[in-house]
Every structure is written in C-alpha cells, then in structure tokens.
Design an enzyme around this catalytic site. Structure first.
Site, PDB file in Angstrom:
ATOM      1  N   GLY A 192       0.621  -1.293   0.028  1.00 24.99           N
ATOM      2  CA  GLY A 192       0.066  -0.092  -0.112  1.00 24.99           C
ATOM      3  C   GLY A 192       0.894   1.400  -0.053  1.00 24.99           C
ATOM      4  O   GLY A 192       0.449   2.064  -0.585  1.00 24.99           O
ATOM      5  N   GLU A 252       4.108   4.050   6.303  1.00 21.76           N
ATOM      6  CA  GLU A 252       2.903   3.258   6.137  1.00 21.76           C
ATOM      7  C   GLU A 252       1.693   3.911   5.282  1.00 21.76           C
ATOM      8  O   GLU A 252       1.721   5.194   5.432  1.00 21.76           O
ATOM      9  CB  GLU A 252       2.416   2.814   7.452  1.00 21.76           C
ATOM     10  CG  GLU A 252       1.274   1.984   7.571  1.00 21.76           C
ATOM     11  CD  GLU A 252       1.413   0.495   6.774  1.00 21.76           C
ATOM     12  OE1 GLU A 252       1.619   0.508   5.720  1.00 21.76           O
ATOM     13  OE2 GLU A 252       0.861  -0.433   7.428  1.00 21.76           O
ATOM     14  N   ASP A 253       0.986   3.480   4.578  1.00 16.79           N
ATOM     15  CA  ASP A 253      -0.240   3.916   3.918  1.00 16.79           C
ATOM     16  C   ASP A 253      -1.407   4.476   4.947  1.00 16.79           C
ATOM     17  O   ASP A 253      -1.985   5.607   4.958  1.00 16.79           O
ATOM     18  CB  ASP A 253      -0.779   3.136   2.924  1.00 16.79           C
ATOM     19  CG  ASP A 253      -1.023   1.757   3.584  1.00 16.79           C
ATOM     20  OD1 ASP A 253      -1.152   1.607   4.504  1.00 16.79           O
ATOM     21  OD2 ASP A 253      -1.628   0.975   2.446  1.00 16.79           O
ATOM     22  N   ASP A 262      -4.819   1.848  11.067  1.00 17.06           N
ATOM     23  CA  ASP A 262      -6.148   1.320  11.364  1.00 17.06           C
ATOM     24  C   ASP A 262      -6.342   1.061  12.896  1.00 17.06           C
ATOM     25  O   ASP A 262      -6.230   2.003  13.755  1.00 17.06           O
ATOM     26  CB  ASP A 262      -6.910   0.484  10.395  1.00 17.06           C
ATOM     27  CG  ASP A 262      -8.457   0.071  10.661  1.00 17.06           C
ATOM     28  OD1 ASP A 262      -8.681  -0.206  11.785  1.00 17.06           O
ATOM     29  OD2 ASP A 262      -8.987   0.167   9.464  1.00 17.06           O
ATOM     30  N   LYS A 296      -6.568   6.490  10.385  1.00 16.07           N
ATOM     31  CA  LYS A 296      -7.923   6.422  11.152  1.00 16.07           C
ATOM     32  C   LYS A 296      -8.197   6.322  12.679  1.00 16.07           C
ATOM     33  O   LYS A 296      -8.334   5.206  13.382  1.00 16.07           O
ATOM     34  CB  LYS A 296      -8.444   4.987  10.451  1.00 16.07           C
ATOM     35  CG  LYS A 296      -9.051   4.998   9.172  1.00 16.07           C
ATOM     36  CD  LYS A 296      -9.615   3.706   8.824  1.00 16.07           C
ATOM     37  CE  LYS A 296      -9.904   3.224   7.290  1.00 16.07           C
ATOM     38  NZ  LYS A 296     -10.226   1.737   7.185  1.00 16.07           N
ATOM     39  N   PHE A 305     -13.575   2.549   4.376  1.00 16.36           N
ATOM     40  CA  PHE A 305     -12.688   1.933   3.668  1.00 16.36           C
ATOM     41  C   PHE A 305     -12.255   2.762   2.347  1.00 16.36           C
ATOM     42  O   PHE A 305     -13.107   3.136   1.569  1.00 16.36           O
ATOM     43  CB  PHE A 305     -13.131   0.642   3.107  1.00 16.36           C
ATOM     44  CG  PHE A 305     -12.015  -0.469   2.828  1.00 16.36           C
ATOM     45  CD1 PHE A 305     -11.396  -1.189   3.968  1.00 16.36           C
ATOM     46  CD2 PHE A 305     -11.594  -0.491   1.678  1.00 16.36           C
ATOM     47  CE1 PHE A 305     -10.275  -1.875   3.609  1.00 16.36           C
ATOM     48  CE2 PHE A 305     -10.450  -1.387   1.088  1.00 16.36           C
ATOM     49  CZ  PHE A 305      -9.751  -2.009   2.332  1.00 16.36           C
ATOM     50  N   VAL A 306     -10.885   3.099   2.263  1.00 22.24           N
ATOM     51  CA  VAL A 306     -10.178   3.733   1.349  1.00 22.24           C
ATOM     52  C   VAL A 306      -9.550   2.925   0.293  1.00 22.24           C
ATOM     53  O   VAL A 306      -8.845   2.012   0.576  1.00 22.24           O
ATOM     54  CB  VAL A 306      -9.332   4.704   2.087  1.00 22.24           C
ATOM     55  CG1 VAL A 306      -8.578   5.697   1.103  1.00 22.24           C
ATOM     56  CG2 VAL A 306      -9.921   5.485   3.275  1.00 22.24           C
ATOM     57  N   ASP A 355      -5.635  -0.671  -1.807  1.00 20.14           N
ATOM     58  CA  ASP A 355      -6.385  -1.440  -2.775  1.00 20.14           C
ATOM     59  C   ASP A 355      -7.741  -2.141  -2.140  1.00 20.14           C
ATOM     60  O   ASP A 355      -7.674  -1.995  -0.819  1.00 20.14           O
ATOM     61  CB  ASP A 355      -5.553  -2.561  -3.333  1.00 20.14           C
ATOM     62  CG  ASP A 355      -5.643  -3.627  -2.196  1.00 20.14           C
ATOM     63  OD1 ASP A 355      -5.110  -3.421  -0.631  1.00 20.14           O
ATOM     64  OD2 ASP A 355      -5.740  -5.143  -2.515  1.00 20.14           O
ATOM     65  N   ARG A 363      -5.229   0.418  -6.802  1.00 13.12           N
ATOM     66  CA  ARG A 363      -3.938   0.944  -6.238  1.00 13.12           C
ATOM     67  C   ARG A 363      -3.635   2.014  -7.232  1.00 13.12           C
ATOM     68  O   ARG A 363      -2.780   3.084  -6.672  1.00 13.12           O
ATOM     69  CB  ARG A 363      -2.872  -0.028  -6.092  1.00 13.12           C
ATOM     70  CG  ARG A 363      -2.986  -1.271  -5.199  1.00 13.12           C
ATOM     71  CD  ARG A 363      -1.787  -1.767  -5.111  1.00 13.12           C
ATOM     72  NE  ARG A 363      -2.143  -3.278  -4.243  1.00 13.12           N
ATOM     73  CZ  ARG A 363      -2.197  -3.299  -2.949  1.00 13.12           C
ATOM     74  NH1 ARG A 363      -2.062  -2.355  -2.167  1.00 13.12           N
ATOM     75  NH2 ARG A 363      -2.254  -4.501  -2.487  1.00 13.12           N
TER      76      ARG A 363
HETATM   77  P1  5GP Z   1      -3.893  -1.958  10.864  1.00 15.22           P
HETATM   78  O1  5GP Z   1      -2.953  -3.110  11.468  1.00 15.22           O
HETATM   79  O2  5GP Z   1      -3.415  -0.811  11.602  1.00 15.22           O
HETATM   80  O3  5GP Z   1      -5.389  -2.232  11.346  1.00 15.22           O
HETATM   81  O4  5GP Z   1      -4.172  -2.071   9.399  1.00 15.22           O
HETATM   82  C1  5GP Z   1      -3.076  -1.281   8.681  1.00 15.22           C
HETATM   83  C2  5GP Z   1      -3.204  -2.221   7.282  1.00 15.22           C
HETATM   84  O5  5GP Z   1      -4.596  -2.467   6.923  1.00 15.22           O
HETATM   85  C3  5GP Z   1      -2.823  -0.843   6.366  1.00 15.22           C
HETATM   86  O6  5GP Z   1      -1.507  -1.207   6.061  1.00 15.22           O
HETATM   87  C4  5GP Z   1      -3.786  -1.493   5.181  1.00 15.22           C
HETATM   88  O7  5GP Z   1      -3.045  -2.311   4.429  1.00 15.22           O
HETATM   89  C5  5GP Z   1      -4.778  -1.940   5.527  1.00 15.22           C
HETATM   90  N1  5GP Z   1      -5.921  -1.058   5.713  1.00 15.22           N
HETATM   91  C6  5GP Z   1      -6.647  -0.507   6.818  1.00 15.22           C
HETATM   92  N2  5GP Z   1      -7.501   0.355   6.379  1.00 15.22           N
HETATM   93  C7  5GP Z   1      -7.468   0.287   5.258  1.00 15.22           C
HETATM   94  C8  5GP Z   1      -8.498   1.117   4.341  1.00 15.22           C
HETATM   95  O8  5GP Z   1      -9.259   1.661   4.623  1.00 15.22           O
HETATM   96  N3  5GP Z   1      -8.264   0.842   2.879  1.00 15.22           N
HETATM   97  C9  5GP Z   1      -7.338  -0.271   2.654  1.00 15.22           C
HETATM   98  N4  5GP Z   1      -6.928  -0.393   1.420  1.00 15.22           N
HETATM   99  N5  5GP Z   1      -6.614  -0.717   3.368  1.00 15.22           N
HETATM  100  C10 5GP Z   1      -6.745  -0.807   4.768  1.00 15.22           C
END
Ligand code: 5GP
Length: 185
Positions: free
Chosen positions: A45, A100-101, A104, A132, A153-154, A160, A166
């Site tokens: 991402g 990081e992109d 969450d 987020k 969800f982005v 993606d 992407r």
């Molecule tokens: P976390 O571990 O913080 O819950 O999630 C991190 C990863 O989840 C991000 O690097 C990404 O790959 C994915 N992710 C979380 N939210 C989103 C979203 O809204 N869209 C997309 N495409 N990926 C997300």
C-alpha cells in the site's frame, strides 16, 4: 469501456495529497538535516506515497521495503501480522523512518515498530499518510501524519480492495463502509 472507477466518493484529490506530501517532506527534511535517512516502506500500500515522499525529500535517503500480510479480500482487520518480505538493509545504528499508507487498529505498525526497534536503529520514527484514529485498538506513536480520516474503507493512491484500485490518483471512500460485499466495485 469500464474506467475502473470505484463505487464510492473521492475523499482526497490527487492535488490535496500532493500538497500535503510536500509539507510532510519539508518537515522530514528539516528534522533529518545532516543525517542519512533510511526510508522503510510497507508494501504494498505505501509504494505510491513513499515514491512521492522520497522524491520531495532534500536529505540523503536510502529506501527499502517490508511486505506484511494484508487483509486479502476482506476489509476487516484480522489482527494477524505476518512478514512476507523482510528488509535487505541493515537497520542497526541508522536513522529509520517507517512509511505506512494507513493506520487503522494500529496492530501492523506497532508490530513493525517493535520488530525494527529490536534491530537497534539509531532512531526510529513513523510516517503515515492516513490515520483512522477512531479505529485504534493498540497505541502507536505517529510522528508524521498526512491526514486523519473517518472510519471508511479507502482505496486509490496505492491502497487496494481485493488487489484493485491501487493505481487511482485520488483517494476514494468505498461505498458500503467496511462491508466487502456491498462496497466492492
Ligand atoms: P491496522 O493493522 O492498523 O489495522 O491496519 C493497517 C493495514 O490495514 C494497512 O497497512 C492497510 O494495508 C490495511 N488497511 C486498513 N484500513 C484500510 C483501508 O481503509 N483501505 C485499505 N485499502 N487498506 C486498509
């Protein structure tokens, strides 16, 4: 011909993103003046964000990537982080910026911070395009943040859904809010 536009709405335009990425790069260049930076991108991402950020930096910069397991076809976090590709670069003693992109729950980034910290970097900071913040399940320190976004969800700009979107220049909020069935383009 299908244009590959997702079912949803634009959350941030390419222009808004570009201007914020420039601001982030200016802050980072200022903070790392006189240092040798190692940017660590989290695949897949972060590849677009990292490419734009890296080109806007004015400090000497090396680049490496980590790949971790993703959500796959689901948009709900599994909480399981698996390293699919480790770094090629040595981290010990270096000034590392983890890129990081989106954050969450915080599980992925907090795991990666722990992992890299064990390798003895000279310094370690985090840079995320999207936060987020309302979804956080574990605390994680974010040093540079592009935008705080709501719990949608982005996709686009490197992010993606089921492997698609992407390449879109804007960031889109998928319709059907975190529901893979409804929100799928
Ligand atoms: P976390 O571990 O913080 O819950 O999630 C991190 C990863 O989840 C991000 O690097 C990404 O790959 C994915 N992710 C979380 N939210 C989103 C979203 O809204 N869209 C997309 N495409 N990926 C997300």
């Amino acid at each position: 011909m299908a244009l590959g536009v997702p079912r949803g709405s634009i959350l941030l335009t390419a222009e808004q993103i570009a201007s914020r990425v420039d601001e982030l790069a200016r802050s980072i260049s200022r903070d790392y003046a006189g240092k040798d930076l190692l940017l660590v991108g989290v695949l897949t991402g972060a590849f677009v964000f990292l490419a734009d950020l890296a080109r806007a930096l004015t400090v000497p910069t090396a680049i490496d990537f980590l790949a971790v397991s993703s959500y796959g076809r689901s948009t709900v976090t599994s909480g399981v982080v698996r390293i699919l590709k480790d770094l090629d670069a040595e981290v010990a003693g270096r000034d590392v910026l983890l890129v990081e992109d989106i954050v969450d729950s915080g599980l992925t980034l907090s795991y990666l911070v722990r992992l890299l910290r064990e390798r003895g970097p000279g310094s370690l900071r985090t840079c995320v395009l999207l936060d987020k913040s309302e979804c956080r399940r574990v605390p994680v320190a974010l040093d540079y943040v592009g935008f705080t976004v709501p719990n949608v969800f982005v996709v686009g700009y490197g992010l993606d859904h089921a492997g698609r979107h992407r390449n879109l220049p804007h960031l889109w909020a998928l319709k059907g809010h975190r529901d893979p069935g409804e929100g799928a383009p």
